[in-house]
Design a protein around this motif. Structure first.
Motif, short mmCIF file in Angstrom:
data_model
loop_
_atom_site.label_atom_id
_atom_site.label_comp_id
_atom_site.label_asym_id
_atom_site.label_seq_id
_atom_site.Cartn_x
_atom_site.Cartn_y
_atom_site.Cartn_z
N VAL A 52 -17.71 10.22 -2.71
CA VAL A 52 -17.22 10.07 -1.34
C VAL A 52 -17.37 11.42 -0.67
N PHE A 53 -18.03 11.42 0.50
CA PHE A 53 -18.24 12.65 1.26
C PHE A 53 -17.46 12.55 2.57
N MET A 54 -16.61 13.55 2.81
CA MET A 54 -15.80 13.56 4.02
C MET A 54 -16.42 14.48 5.06
N THR A 55 -16.43 14.01 6.32
CA THR A 55 -16.93 14.86 7.40
C THR A 55 -15.89 15.89 7.82
N HIS A 56 -14.62 15.55 7.69
CA HIS A 56 -13.54 16.50 7.96
C HIS A 56 -12.21 15.88 7.50
N GLY A 57 -11.13 16.62 7.68
CA GLY A 57 -9.88 16.22 7.07
C GLY A 57 -8.90 15.44 7.91
N HIS A 58 -9.24 15.08 9.15
CA HIS A 58 -8.28 14.36 9.97
C HIS A 58 -7.89 13.02 9.35
N GLU A 59 -6.65 12.66 9.57
CA GLU A 59 -6.05 11.48 8.94
C GLU A 59 -6.84 10.20 9.18
N ASP A 60 -7.37 10.02 10.38
CA ASP A 60 -8.07 8.76 10.67
C ASP A 60 -9.34 8.61 9.85
N HIS A 61 -9.89 9.70 9.32
CA HIS A 61 -11.10 9.63 8.50
C HIS A 61 -10.78 9.46 7.02
N ARG A 62 -9.52 9.55 6.69
CA ARG A 62 -9.11 9.37 5.29
C ARG A 62 -7.92 8.41 5.19
N GLU A 63 -7.77 7.51 6.17
CA GLU A 63 -6.61 6.64 6.20
C GLU A 63 -6.57 5.65 5.05
N CYS A 64 -7.69 5.36 4.41
CA CYS A 64 -7.71 4.45 3.26
C CYS A 64 -8.00 5.20 1.96
N LEU A 65 -7.83 6.49 1.98
CA LEU A 65 -8.16 7.33 0.83
C LEU A 65 -7.36 6.93 -0.41
N GLU A 66 -6.07 6.74 -0.27
CA GLU A 66 -5.25 6.40 -1.42
C GLU A 66 -5.67 5.06 -2.02
N ASP A 67 -6.03 4.13 -1.16
CA ASP A 67 -6.49 2.82 -1.60
C ASP A 67 -7.78 2.95 -2.41
N VAL A 68 -8.69 3.76 -1.94
CA VAL A 68 -9.97 3.97 -2.64
C VAL A 68 -9.73 4.73 -3.95
N LEU A 69 -8.90 5.75 -3.89
CA LEU A 69 -8.60 6.54 -5.09
C LEU A 69 -7.98 5.70 -6.20
N ALA A 70 -7.27 4.66 -5.81
CA ALA A 70 -6.64 3.80 -6.81
C ALA A 70 -7.64 2.93 -7.55
#
Length: 194
Positions: A52-70
Motif C-alpha cells: 500500500v502506497f500513501m500519497t500523504h497522511g491526511h485522515e481522509d486518505h487513510r480512513e479505511c487503514l485499520e480495516d485493511v490492516l486487519a
C-alpha cells in the motif's frame, strides 16, 4: 495490468487506486475504501495485495487503514515527514525518487511536499498518482497544518521535470481524472511553472 479507480465515502469521496498484474500481484494507492471492496477485486483477479502506497497522511486518505490492516500484512509506504507529522505507526518510510517493482507493476515514487510535508506522487507506466498535490484544474490546499504554498509550487516544477512531454493520466486524490496535456492548458498553477 488492470487499474481500478475506487472512491471513498462522503463527504471527502477520496480516490484510491488498486492495480493488479497478470502474475497475481496487487498494489493499492491510498486507503479510503473498505477491505470488502478490495477483497472482491483481488478474488476476481486472483491477486494478492503486496503493498500500500500513501500519497500523504491526511485522515481522509487513510480512513479505511485499520480495516485493511486487519486483513493483510502488506507493507504500507509513506514519506517519513508525514509519518512524523501525523504520528503514524506501521508504515515503512519511502525515500524520494525510489524505484520499485512488484511483479509487473513498476513504480517510481517521488516526494512532492506542499500540501503536507511528506506528500508523494507515484508514476506507474502512463499514470501519475498525484494525491492532493495536483488535481484536475487546481492544486491541493496549503493552509492546513504543515502546508506551504511555495513548496507546493516547487513540487509542481518537479512533476513537470519528471513527466516531461509524456501525456500521462493524472489520477488525483479527489474529484475526476485528467491528463497532463489537459492540465498544461486548464491548470493555472501548472501553467505557471512551465
Amino acid at each position: 495490468m488492470k487499474v481500478y479507480h475506487l472512491i471513498g465515502k462522503v463527504p471527502y469521496c477520496t480516490n484510491c487506486y488498486l492495480m493488479t498484474d497478470n502474475e497475481g500481484n496487487a498494489v493499492l494507492f491510498d486507503c479510503s475504501i473498505k477491505w470488502e471492496h478490495i477483497e472482491q477485486i483481488l478474488k476476481n483477479d486472483k491477486a494478492e495485495l503486496k503493498a500500500v502506497f500513501m500519497t500523504h497522511g491526511h485522515e481522509d486518505h487513510r480512513e479505511c487503514l485499520e480495516d485493511v490492516l486487519a486483513h493483510t500484512d502488506a507493507p504500507m509506504y509513506m514519506a517519513q515527514e508525514d509519518i512524523d507529522q501525523f504520528r503514524l505507526k506501521n508504515f515503512v518510510p519511502i525515500k524520494d525518487k525510489t524505484k520499485m517493482e512488484i511483479g509487473q507493476i513498476k513504480i517510481f515514487a517521488f516526494q512532492t511536499p506542499g500540501h503536507t510535508p511528506g506528500g508523494m506522487c507515484y508514476k506507474v507506466d502512463d499514470m501519475l498518482i498525484s494525491g492532493d498535490t495536483l488535481f484536475a484544474g487546481t492544486v491541493g490546499r496549503t493552509d492546513l497544518d504543515g502546508g506551504d504554498y511555495d513548496t507546493l509550487i516547487k513540487s509542481l516544477r518537479k512533476i513537470v521535470d519528471i513527466v516531461g512531454n509524456q501525456n500521462v493520466k493524472v489520477m488525483p486524490g479527489h474529484a475526476h481524472l485528467s491528463t497532463f496535456n489537459q492540465e498544461k492548458v486548464q491548470n493555472v498553477y501548472l501553467r505557471g511553472v512551465l
